[in-house]
Write a protein that holds these residues in place. Structure first.
Motif, PDB file in Angstrom:
ATOM      1  N   MET A   1       0.844  -1.168   0.000  1.00  0.00           N
ATOM      2  CA  MET A   1       0.000   0.000   0.000  1.00  0.00           C
ATOM      3  C   MET A   1       0.896   1.240   0.000  1.00  0.00           C
ATOM      4  N   ALA A   2       0.563   2.197  -0.832  1.00  0.00           N
ATOM      5  CA  ALA A   2       1.328   3.439  -0.904  1.00  0.00           C
ATOM      6  C   ALA A   2       1.164   4.236   0.384  1.00  0.00           C
ATOM      7  N   LYS A   3       2.197   4.932   0.755  1.00  0.00           N
ATOM      8  CA  LYS A   3       2.179   5.740   1.973  1.00  0.00           C
ATOM      9  C   LYS A   3       1.957   7.199   1.606  1.00  0.00           C
ATOM     10  N   THR A   4       1.230   7.899   2.445  1.00  0.00           N
ATOM     11  CA  THR A   4       0.984   9.326   2.307  1.00  0.00           C
ATOM     12  C   THR A   4       1.475  10.012   3.566  1.00  0.00           C
ATOM     13  N   GLU A  34      -0.231   4.958  13.404  1.00  0.00           N
ATOM     14  CA  GLU A  34      -0.945   4.197  12.369  1.00  0.00           C
ATOM     15  C   GLU A  34      -1.805   3.095  13.007  1.00  0.00           C
ATOM     16  N   ARG A  38      -5.917   2.660  12.992  1.00  0.00           N
ATOM     17  CA  ARG A  38      -6.549   1.420  12.496  1.00  0.00           C
ATOM     18  C   ARG A  38      -7.426   0.780  13.561  1.00  0.00           C
TER      19      ARG A  38
END
Length: 79
Positions: A1-4, A34, A38
């Motif tokens: 998953m790409a990180k922002t 994070e 979640r």
């Protein structure tokens, strides 16, 4: 998953607590935050499911009267 990248501002006590708790768990502050988000999102999902189940239980007789049940007592599907 790409990180922002997400930049937030918190007071020094909150920042210190985040650093200490992350260190105690052997993880980065980033990973700690994070996981908190979640976990919080998961709790909201559980809260929704619990509320939906409560709603269905509360209105079970209304649904049974409206839609009836089959010979085994299961609710019939809506056409």
């Amino acid at each position: 998953m790409a990180k922002t990248q997400l930049n937030v501002r918190v007071d020094e006590d909150t920042a210190r607590a985040a650093r200490e708790r992350a260190l105690a768990r052997g993880m980065s502050v980033n990973r700690y935050i994070e996981e908190l988000v979640r976990r919080d999102a998961g709790e909201l999902g559980r809260t929704f499911v619990d509320a939906a189940a409560d709603f269905m239980k509360q209105y079970e007789t209304v649904f049974a009267e409206e839609f009836g049940t089959d010979s085994e007592g299961r609710h019939r599907p809506v056409d």
